[in-house]
Design a protein around this motif. Sequence first.
Motif, PDB file in Angstrom:
ATOM      1  N   GLN A 177       0.820  -1.200   0.000  1.00  0.00           N
ATOM      2  CA  GLN A 177       0.000   0.000   0.000  1.00  0.00           C
ATOM      3  C   GLN A 177       0.862   1.261   0.000  1.00  0.00           C
ATOM      4  OE1 GLN A 177      -2.412   0.847   3.469  1.00  0.00           O
ATOM      5  NE2 GLN A 177      -4.183   1.025   2.129  1.00  0.00           N
ATOM      6  N   LEU A 224       3.733   1.695  -1.291  1.00  0.00           N
ATOM      7  CA  LEU A 224       4.294   1.907  -2.619  1.00  0.00           C
ATOM      8  C   LEU A 224       3.226   2.337  -3.625  1.00  0.00           C
ATOM      9  CD1 LEU A 224       6.735   1.662  -4.524  1.00  0.00           C
ATOM     10  CD2 LEU A 224       6.341  -0.792  -4.635  1.00  0.00           C
ATOM     11  N   SER A 225       2.059   1.673  -3.599  1.00  0.00           N
ATOM     12  CA  SER A 225       1.083   1.973  -4.646  1.00  0.00           C
ATOM     13  C   SER A 225       0.209   3.179  -4.312  1.00  0.00           C
ATOM     14  CB  SER A 225       0.213   0.755  -4.950  1.00  0.00           C
ATOM     15  OG  SER A 225      -0.556   0.425  -3.842  1.00  0.00           O
ATOM     16  N   GLU A 226      -0.019   3.444  -3.029  1.00  0.00           N
ATOM     17  CA  GLU A 226      -0.866   4.588  -2.671  1.00  0.00           C
ATOM     18  C   GLU A 226      -0.102   5.679  -1.936  1.00  0.00           C
ATOM     19  OE1 GLU A 226      -4.656   3.503  -1.027  1.00  0.00           O
ATOM     20  OE2 GLU A 226      -4.739   1.692  -2.230  1.00  0.00           O
ATOM     21  N   GLY A 227       0.607   5.303  -0.886  1.00  0.00           N
ATOM     22  CA  GLY A 227       1.334   6.309  -0.112  1.00  0.00           C
ATOM     23  C   GLY A 227       2.298   7.099  -0.982  1.00  0.00           C
ATOM     24  N   LEU A 228       2.951   6.404  -1.910  1.00  0.00           N
ATOM     25  CA  LEU A 228       3.877   7.081  -2.815  1.00  0.00           C
ATOM     26  C   LEU A 228       3.300   7.137  -4.231  1.00  0.00           C
ATOM     27  CD1 LEU A 228       7.177   5.463  -1.457  1.00  0.00           C
ATOM     28  CD2 LEU A 228       6.277   7.718  -0.919  1.00  0.00           C
ATOM     29  N   ALA A 229       1.970   7.290  -4.302  1.00  0.00           N
ATOM     30  CA  ALA A 229       1.256   7.228  -5.584  1.00  0.00           C
ATOM     31  C   ALA A 229       1.810   8.202  -6.614  1.00  0.00           C
ATOM     32  CB  ALA A 229      -0.233   7.507  -5.355  1.00  0.00           C
TER      33      ALA A 229
END
Lengths: 430, 430
Positions: free
Chosen positions: A136, A138-143
């Motif tokens: 999460q 990687l895919s959202e927090g660092l979107a």
Amino acid sequence: MEKNYINVGLIGYGTVGKGVVKILEEKKNIVLRKIGKPIRIKSICDLSPIDKPELYVKNFKDIIKDPKIDLIVELIGGYEPARTIITESLKAGKNVVSANKAALAKYWDQIFTTAQIYQKAIYYEASVGGVIPVVQGLSEGLASEEILEIKGILNGTTNFILSEMKKHCVSYEEALKSAQEAGYAEADPSFDVNGIDTANKLAILASLAWGSWVKVKNISVIKGIADLDIEDILITREFGYDVKLIGSAQKTKDGIDLSVQPCLVTHEHAFATVENEYNAIMITGKDSGDVLFYGKGAGQLPAASAVVSDIINLSKSIVTNTAGIVPDVVYDSMKKIKIIPAGKSKAPYYLRFAVLDRPNVLSKISGILSEFKVSIARSLAQFNINKKDYGKIAIITHETCSENLEKALKKINATKSITKSKTVKIKIEI
Amino acid sequence: MEKNYINVGLIGYGTVGKGVVKILEEKKNIVLRKIGKPIRIKSICDLSPIDKPELYVKNFKDIIKDPKIDLIVELIGGYEPARTIITESLKAGKNVVSANKAALAKYWDQIFTTAQIYQKAIYYEASVGGVIPVVQGLSEGLASEEILEIKGILNGTTNFILSEMKKHCVSYEEALKSAQEAGYAEADPSFDVNGIDTANKLAILASLAWGSWVKVKNISVIKGIADLDIEDILITREFGYDVKLIGSAQKTKDGIDLSVQPCLVTHEHAFATVENEYNAIMITGKDSGDVLFYGKGAGQLPAASAVVSDIINLSKSIVTNTAGIVPDVVYDSMKKIKIIPAGKSKAPYYLRFAVLDRPNVLSKISGILSEFKVSIARSLAQFNINKKDYGKIAIITHETCSENLEKALKKINATKSITKSKTVKIKIEI
């Protein structure tokens, strides 16, 4: 969705599966507060009968075709029938939670293409880093980030073994035994200690970071810890390093450079403090700089906790009937990314040679290294007083192209100064 | 939503606001891949005209009432009109992204009650920990967890100053000047250095963790770094510690214990390696154990990156018209949690006394400490050879109740062995 429950079908009732059922029972109130409806385990499938006979289903197909089930949790691991369970569940309109790094890494294309076509979601936080919310992150927090680099200690078993070796100055074999006794290594630890498990997890993170399927076979080096010598752990400690099994994916101007291998990190590196079953992942983004995630990478409750968090988060969009409509994983099967072949990556290295004759062996070795443009940063020579013709030479090189280093080592190993016991080479992480 | 764009209204065009516009322009492709539609900055409001006159709006109310705008980004900071912008935007049916820790901590109840009533979402990842995805990590990544403890280095400015003091052996004043020159401290650094900024962030994390509004005034100790003496940094380094400003929230059987103060951490502690503008947050869950998040807590691009990630993640549910339907923040205004009052918390401490006369001063001090059940783990006495009647005594205590310690210190400070210069007390994190 007008129902009063989120109905879950659980496939695989081993250690983690039992942990999931336990946590869902204990955290009923938290679940209810988070999603507004209770989560109910409607069916559990396992090879043999279970302690909850009222929920037991023998054939996973009965769970997949059950129209009341909203969400299927796959916890059997391995390639098949896990792949079938995941893809058939998506096709049947179910959302999926899985902790299966092997199947995800191997069938990324098929799984995420199916999810896109059938507009269903698959969450898989527990597949990488145990309880650490790095998928999460990687895919959202660092979107918004352009990801430059991912480095991780991704396997709790090997990290536990390396910690044991260092702490008690014991051999790999002895440390493995301790890990097995402590429940952190299986009877057959192959996939953990040979680096395959780390490679699966690295492939998942890289696929996620760059929106294209990075395969395990794209990883140019996959090396485990089974042939690590305690002697090298002790010598490199003198040089100021710790040994860690690191999965690394780096975006360079020539492509993505991927490797899994034991590496040296300085005592000041964040990874040096990661001991026992803990995992850590460092993600470097263009704007964010380094972001580190750290936590337990193994153990029943940490893994089960990550699975339950996935169930909760996925249920929130099941409640609004929108799970999978906007894919959580950006995946374009047409997008190809360039992979750097083995031998082209650059790094400093630690080398150890077992040498036979003393007089000019160091000059011989350094001569050959210099011939292949490998320059020496530090060296240490030690000769056994009782066996005058035997000794060892340890060297830390400056950054060097791994192809050149290989050629130099081949030539050095062919000289008669070198004993037949192997020459050791360990990459240094900077 | 049938539109072709996600329309964003930006209120506040300072350093971070400009970073947000820059990143959104640079990352058009990433955005499009993640949410399937482009994000368009439709209007920008600021006190004075801006470099994009075609987007400039003088009055924020015009952005709030613009029916085409889906999402409002509030980046003006402070309490008002930030609160009005956030709540009026929610009431007008807009979703909100904010980086405003002050307004969130102070108006948590009003903001999240409004969001629930109007079924709109507010994302605020950048309000805590800069680029670190800790808000999402806590509310989603650890969704299933019963949170036992949160500890964090939450302010980049103070951490930069402490790093400078340690690295260059300089006073607080000199280090502050370096931080200002490096752009990590403002001309008036009060809110950072007096602990208020850390307190705001701690209140947000605690409110999120325990589903109830934890107010800044619930934090029993809020102490900054402005009166830290370089001497204590040097002495405690000898004892094996680093000084860090730590916000701490701990669930005990008697309630939540909250504090913000400079603390000592051992060199082996994960926080000891957190230097300069970096932040780190350690969250301990019942099943997860310790989970650490680390990254840049200050700087234009890290903060802007977190804001853009929020915009992207929120846009995914705007596309499906479901943002805010299932609240992302679990908040029940009726739920009260018990707070432990100041003085009841327990910890070991570092103490330093400036003493006048040598002969029996150590026995006097230790006698009074023992009278109040404060026991000594280690001590160090040092007397100035040139000034025979002046010296210092440093003590590391065992765990002690802070109330007892206060009483002991009061009595010690009243004795004539102690100089008028202050007695130093620093908590030790374990």
